[in-house]
Design a protein around this motif. Sequence first.
Motif, PDB file in Angstrom:
ATOM      1  N   VAL A  14       0.866  -1.177   0.000  1.00 48.77           N
ATOM      2  CA  VAL A  14       0.000   0.000   0.000  1.00 48.77           C
ATOM      3  C   VAL A  14       0.900   1.222   0.000  1.00 48.77           C
ATOM      4  CG1 VAL A  14      -1.803   1.279   1.204  1.00 48.77           C
ATOM      5  CG2 VAL A  14      -1.795  -1.227   1.265  1.00 48.77           C
ATOM      6  N   TYR A  15       0.647   2.129  -0.935  1.00 45.04           N
ATOM      7  CA  TYR A  15       1.482   3.313  -1.102  1.00 45.04           C
ATOM      8  C   TYR A  15       0.716   4.556  -0.649  1.00 45.04           C
ATOM      9  CZ  TYR A  15       4.629   0.395  -3.773  1.00 45.04           C
ATOM     10  OH  TYR A  15       5.512  -0.588  -4.144  1.00 45.04           O
ATOM     11  N   PHE A  16       1.371   5.317   0.200  1.00 42.30           N
ATOM     12  CA  PHE A  16       0.785   6.566   0.697  1.00 42.30           C
ATOM     13  C   PHE A  16       1.648   7.745   0.276  1.00 42.30           C
ATOM     14  CE2 PHE A  16      -2.647   5.115   3.243  1.00 42.30           C
ATOM     15  CZ  PHE A  16      -2.268   3.924   3.836  1.00 42.30           C
ATOM     16  N   CYS A  17       0.975   8.766  -0.203  1.00 44.32           N
ATOM     17  CA  CYS A  17       1.606  10.051  -0.466  1.00 44.32           C
ATOM     18  C   CYS A  17       1.244  10.980   0.688  1.00 44.32           C
ATOM     19  CB  CYS A  17       1.089  10.614  -1.786  1.00 44.32           C
ATOM     20  SG  CYS A  17       1.737  12.231  -2.216  1.00 44.32           S
ATOM     21  N   ALA A  18       2.131  11.902   1.022  1.00 42.12           N
ATOM     22  CA  ALA A  18       1.874  12.840   2.110  1.00 42.12           C
ATOM     23  C   ALA A  18       2.407  14.205   1.752  1.00 42.12           C
ATOM     24  CB  ALA A  18       2.518  12.343   3.405  1.00 42.12           C
ATOM     25  N   SER A  19       1.742  15.234   2.277  1.00 41.62           N
ATOM     26  CA  SER A  19       2.274  16.583   2.145  1.00 41.62           C
ATOM     27  C   SER A  19       2.285  17.232   3.518  1.00 41.62           C
ATOM     28  CB  SER A  19       1.469  17.421   1.146  1.00 41.62           C
ATOM     29  OG  SER A  19       0.235  17.832   1.704  1.00 41.62           O
ATOM     30  N   ARG A  20       3.118  18.248   3.659  1.00 37.27           N
ATOM     31  CA  ARG A  20       3.360  18.742   5.003  1.00 37.27           C
ATOM     32  C   ARG A  20       3.503  20.261   5.023  1.00 37.27           C
ATOM     33  NH1 ARG A  20       8.804  17.152   8.292  1.00 37.27           N
ATOM     34  NH2 ARG A  20       8.629  18.705   9.917  1.00 37.27           N
ATOM     35  N   ARG A  21       2.873  20.843   6.036  1.00 36.02           N
ATOM     36  CA  ARG A  21       3.027  22.267   6.325  1.00 36.02           C
ATOM     37  C   ARG A  21       3.602  22.363   7.721  1.00 36.02           C
ATOM     38  NH1 ARG A  21       0.093  25.402   9.500  1.00 36.02           N
ATOM     39  NH2 ARG A  21      -1.579  23.864   9.623  1.00 36.02           N
ATOM     40  N   GLN A  22       4.831  22.826   7.803  1.00 30.35           N
ATOM     41  CA  GLN A  22       5.524  22.989   9.088  1.00 30.35           C
ATOM     42  C   GLN A  22       5.442  21.700   9.892  1.00 30.35           C
ATOM     43  OE1 GLN A  22       3.674  26.533  10.714  1.00 30.35           O
ATOM     44  NE2 GLN A  22       5.003  27.872   9.518  1.00 30.35           N
ATOM     45  N   ASP A  23       4.655  21.691  10.974  1.00 30.99           N
ATOM     46  CA  ASP A  23       4.684  20.538  11.860  1.00 30.99           C
ATOM     47  C   ASP A  23       3.467  19.639  11.706  1.00 30.99           C
ATOM     48  OD1 ASP A  23       3.596  22.259  14.911  1.00 30.99           O
ATOM     49  OD2 ASP A  23       2.801  22.203  12.872  1.00 30.99           O
ATOM     50  N   THR A  24       2.700  19.773  10.629  1.00 32.70           N
ATOM     51  CA  THR A  24       1.515  18.938  10.412  1.00 32.70           C
ATOM     52  C   THR A  24       1.633  18.240   9.068  1.00 32.70           C
ATOM     53  OG1 THR A  24       0.193  20.529  11.641  1.00 32.70           O
ATOM     54  CG2 THR A  24      -0.996  18.891  10.356  1.00 32.70           C
ATOM     55  N   GLN A  25       1.500  16.934   9.068  1.00 34.36           N
ATOM     56  CA  GLN A  25       1.610  16.163   7.828  1.00 34.36           C
ATOM     57  C   GLN A  25       0.277  15.503   7.516  1.00 34.36           C
ATOM     58  OE1 GLN A  25       4.206  12.618   7.734  1.00 34.36           O
ATOM     59  NE2 GLN A  25       5.079  13.400   5.847  1.00 34.36           N
ATOM     60  N   TYR A  26      -0.140  15.582   6.257  1.00 36.55           N
ATOM     61  CA  TYR A  26      -1.409  15.029   5.807  1.00 36.55           C
ATOM     62  C   TYR A  26      -1.135  13.914   4.811  1.00 36.55           C
ATOM     63  CZ  TYR A  26      -3.068  19.523   7.559  1.00 36.55           C
ATOM     64  OH  TYR A  26      -3.318  20.616   8.338  1.00 36.55           O
ATOM     65  N   PHE A  27      -1.821  12.786   5.011  1.00 40.29           N
ATOM     66  CA  PHE A  27      -1.659  11.647   4.118  1.00 40.29           C
ATOM     67  C   PHE A  27      -2.819  11.568   3.128  1.00 40.29           C
ATOM     68  CE2 PHE A  27       1.894   9.004   5.513  1.00 40.29           C
ATOM     69  CZ  PHE A  27       2.223   9.589   6.709  1.00 40.29           C
ATOM     70  N   GLY A  28      -2.503  11.091   1.920  1.00 36.31           N
ATOM     71  CA  GLY A  28      -3.535  10.744   0.972  1.00 36.31           C
ATOM     72  C   GLY A  28      -4.184   9.426   1.354  1.00 36.31           C
ATOM     73  N   PRO A  29      -5.239   9.021   0.631  1.00 40.42           N
ATOM     74  CA  PRO A  29      -5.994   7.812   0.992  1.00 40.42           C
ATOM     75  C   PRO A  29      -5.283   6.511   0.673  1.00 40.42           C
ATOM     76  CG  PRO A  29      -6.882   8.787  -0.991  1.00 40.42           C
ATOM     77  CD  PRO A  29      -5.846   9.743  -0.480  1.00 40.42           C
TER      78      PRO A  29
END
Lengths: 109, 110
Positions: free
Chosen positions: B88-103
Amino acid sequence: GQNIDQPTEMTATEGAIVQINCTYQTSGFNGLFWYQQHAGEAPTFLSYNVLDGLEEKGRFSSFLSRSKGYSYLLLKELQMKDSASYLCAGETGANNLFFGTGTRLTVIP
Amino acid sequence: NAGVTQTPKFQVLKTGQSMTLQCAQDMNHEYMSWYRQDPGMGLRLIHYSVGAGITDQGEVPNGYNVSRSTTEDFPLRLLSAAPSQTSVYFCASRRQDTQYFGPGTRLTVL
């Protein structure tokens, strides 16, 4: 190299408090993340600690000791929906994260 | 905001085939990453980026390529798929100290 250790599984009772520990060894440590991941879903961000000490966010708190290479996640007033895996991740260098294998928490009535 | 989007959600490949996993974010985040998650192994970093035009290798980069021509997009290319890349492959993006993952994208290589 980098290494993170956290317990594989934990069980706690609804309404109780549980502490999930994480120890790490690395060079060039920037900070430590905690994530929650429900089965079959993507991880969701809980906290990021850079400085030593405790940070509180509602029912969840996270602690970091850089000198000891140690962190913990504290969950209060446990709810059934808190049953999930909790992932500890260290950051070494900008955006270079290394994860532990996760702690599967089961909350029982 | 759509957050972090990944396509496809599921994919089956034959050994030796190539493909690109797409990742996009609309939050203007500089930092983006690709991870794979395998049972008992935790999340492992494949490649990451700290801005458009800048990429670097993570823990398990072999067999994968990335590029970051825009802030929004961070595609992951499998050059010649192998059964060991079933994950399972996850992409993530990040702003400063918070990281958000794709589905996530669930990939099976036969």
